[in-house]
Design an enzyme around this catalytic site. Structure first.
Site, PDB file in Angstrom:
ATOM      1  N   GLY A  46       0.901  -1.350   0.029  1.00  0.00           N
ATOM      2  CA  GLY A  46      -0.228  -0.135  -0.084  1.00  0.00           C
ATOM      3  C   GLY A  46       0.730   1.400   0.060  1.00  0.00           C
ATOM      4  O   GLY A  46       2.015   1.072  -0.035  1.00  0.00           O
ATOM      5  N   THR A  47       0.440   2.393  -0.101  1.00  0.00           N
ATOM      6  CA  THR A  47       1.205   3.446  -0.578  1.00  0.00           C
ATOM      7  C   THR A  47       0.892   4.717   0.622  1.00  0.00           C
ATOM      8  O   THR A  47       1.319   4.556   1.771  1.00  0.00           O
ATOM      9  CB  THR A  47       1.198   3.768  -1.797  1.00  0.00           C
ATOM     10  OG1 THR A  47       0.954   2.812  -2.501  1.00  0.00           O
ATOM     11  CG2 THR A  47       2.713   4.390  -2.177  1.00  0.00           C
ATOM     12  N   THR A  48       0.514   5.900   0.008  1.00  0.00           N
ATOM     13  CA  THR A  48       0.749   7.078   0.864  1.00  0.00           C
ATOM     14  C   THR A  48      -0.487   7.404   1.772  1.00  0.00           C
ATOM     15  O   THR A  48      -1.471   7.198   1.026  1.00  0.00           O
ATOM     16  CB  THR A  48       0.985   8.318  -0.285  1.00  0.00           C
ATOM     17  OG1 THR A  48       1.790   8.141  -0.962  1.00  0.00           O
ATOM     18  CG2 THR A  48       1.140   9.441   0.756  1.00  0.00           C
ATOM     19  N   SER A  90       3.610   4.730  -7.237  1.00  0.00           N
ATOM     20  CA  SER A  90       2.829   3.680  -6.656  1.00  0.00           C
ATOM     21  C   SER A  90       1.812   4.297  -5.687  1.00  0.00           C
ATOM     22  O   SER A  90       1.336   3.732  -4.775  1.00  0.00           O
ATOM     23  CB  SER A  90       3.679   2.744  -5.837  1.00  0.00           C
ATOM     24  OG  SER A  90       4.842   3.303  -4.900  1.00  0.00           O
TER      25      SER A  90
END
Lengths: 270, 235
Positions: free
Chosen positions: A63-65, A232
């Site tokens: 997962g990212t930000t 991403s």
């Protein structure tokens, strides 16, 4: 016949006929390979040595930000919804802001499976805490639990970064915890691969006395920047507000619309 | 601390102790596709099982019916697939005998996630897609990563040609980025779902060496599971 029905045997007789070809597994083995059903902390031990994973090209979802900050009107949490494994985007619609209990909301970044599993365990713990002590679990206690999990699995490749937000009678609290065992309480954080991009906007523009609208706009703009600059991060941008009484989803918007909006704003400004 | 499971962890990097490396994983190939509709779900998998450039068999089903409302499709390391699906069947049987009812698709989905996460540090090398009818009678698809991250979706491709097939589904089923809003996007019918699933496999057999021979298609509705087979290229 009536006795059968009373005992529920009739339903039992109707259950599926399972094939006998299934391997014979002893009760002990069965308990062992599903050990985390009885005790969620009890995962199967890692194998000794390093298994060669080159044949497997084992790619797990990441997962990212996510970002969060405290301001005069409460706490804002904002996250994207892209999850990718290697160069492939697995999904553009993942929920990365999850309610842990009625009081606590968390964001997830890092390995999706790690985060979702331990959030589930945390949700269970916080419910048990409520039942045992007749008061909700505090954000600090929740963070401490995740921190213990991280310490327990140090060096095993666990990968998670979490922001936990909630209210206690003392006021709002926002805590950052990760799989290295870091546990910091603070006013503003950003987690994940696009964190530095988001902080580039968030840091200079942040004030404690932002109005609600300004705070929401700042969060969206910071995350929009991360979706632009970080490969991403992307998909939908979800914005949560955590207030003293409840938390709610303020906005859920495709990042393409934010790009249009903020690039237009920039043009009008210059 | 015994309940925290710490005692089962071996010491890491003990000086003077060397461990022989071993390669426990192998990719046996194969692709899976699942498409859910309003009251049905279509799940398909090819039947080729290979390792490296060799084909072991041309007729191995990769679909595992877990109940008459739920089918699990699993590819990757075949031995992991077998042990995982064997365990799933065992747990479902256990549940059925304890609670005198069959597990719902949603419950199976969560259980699969937890079973896979148990092996977090030595994962099952599998790509799973679970399809079924949920408790509201709707078709659902759950997709997994190798350590048990579970996501509910309406369509999904997985396996060796997963990255090849997913964009086709995004276009044909999801109508992604076509600026269709709400009712403009046509609803997926059973016939169309089967047709698109078949087409994706025909394309995959053209470009992926691990996909081919034939496709088994399971159509799950509230009345049960219907099976179809389609021949593919054998090269």
């Amino acid at each position: 016949m009536s006795l059968e029905e009373l005992c529920g045997l009739k339903a039992f007789l109707k259950t599926t006929n399972w094939s006998n070809s299934m391997r014979q597994i002893s009760e002990h083995d069965f308990q062992e390979i599903t050990s985390n059903f009885n005790n969620p902390y009890r995962l199967m031990a890692p194998v000794p040595g390093t298994p060669d994973l080159t044949n497997a090209s084992l790619k797990i979802d990441h997962g990212t930000t996510a970002l969060g900050f405290v301001y005069q009107g409460g706490i804002v949490l904002c996250a994207d919804s892209r999850s990718s494994s290697g160069i492939n985007v697995t999904t553009q619609t993942m929920d990365k802001i999850v309610p842990v209990s009625s009081q606590i909301v968390g964001t997830l970044a890092g390995g999706s499976a790690d985060c979702t599993y331990w959030y589930r365990v945390l949700a269970r713990e916080s419910r048990l805490h409520e039942l045992r002590y007749k008061r909700p679990m505090s954000v600090d206690a929740a963070a401490k639990m995740i921190c213990h999990v991280s310490e327990m699995h140090r060096g095993t490749g666990l990968n998670m970064g979490m922001l936990l937000a909630g209210y206690s009678p003392k006021g709002p609290s926002l805590v950052y915890v990760d799989s290295d065992g870091v546990n910091i309480s603070g006013k503003r954080f950003s987690v994940g691969s696009g964190a530095s991009n988001a902080l580039g906007i968030l840091d200079p523009m942040y004030r404690f006395d932002l109005t609600d609208e300004e705070a929401f706009d700042l969060a969206l703009q910071s995350l929009c920047q991360a979706t632009l600059c970080d490969a991403s991060t992307g998909g939908m941008v979800v914005l949560h507000h955590v207030g003293p009484a409840a938390h709610r989803i303020v906005r859920k918007v495709d990042c393409m619309e934010l790009h249009k909006k903020y690039s237009l704003d920039a043009r009008n400004f210059s | 601390m015994s309940n925290l499971g710490i005692e089962q962890f071996p010491d890491y990097q003990v000086p003077g102790v060397s461990h022989a490396d071993f390669s426990p994983y192998e990719s046996n190939g194969g692709s899976i596709v699942a498409i859910a509709g309003e009251d049905f779900v279509v799940i398909a998998a090819d039947t080729r099982l290979s390792s490296g450039y060799n084909i072991h068999t041309r007729k191995q089903s990769k679909l595992f019916p877990l109940s008459n409302q739920t089918v699990l499709a699993s590819t990757g390391c075949w031995c992991d697939t077998l042990s995982l699906t064997g365990l799933m069947k065992l747990r479902m049987q256990n549940y059925e005998h304890t609670h005198l009812k069959t597990m719902t698709t949603d419950a199976v989905a969560q259980m699969l996630s937890i079973i896979m996460y148990n092996r977090r540090f030595f994962p099952y090398y599998v790509s799973n897609i679970l399809a079924g009818i949920d408790k509201d009678g709707k078709g659902v698809v759950f997709s997994y990563d190798p350590i048990g991250h579970c996501e509910r979706a309406t369509y999904r491709a997985g396996g060796t040609a997963g990255a090849l097939l997913q964009p086709v589904l995004d276009n044909q089923i999801g109508y992604k980025n076509m600026n269709l809003h709400g009712e403009d996007a046509p609803e997926v019918t059973k016939e169309r779902a089967v047709a698109v699933a078949s087409d994706t496999f025909i394309s995959a057999a053209e470009r992926d060496i691990y996909t081919g021979d034939s496709v088994l298609i399971n159509i799950i509705t509230k009345d049960g599971i219907e099976t179809q087979e389609l021949q593919l290229r054998q090269d």
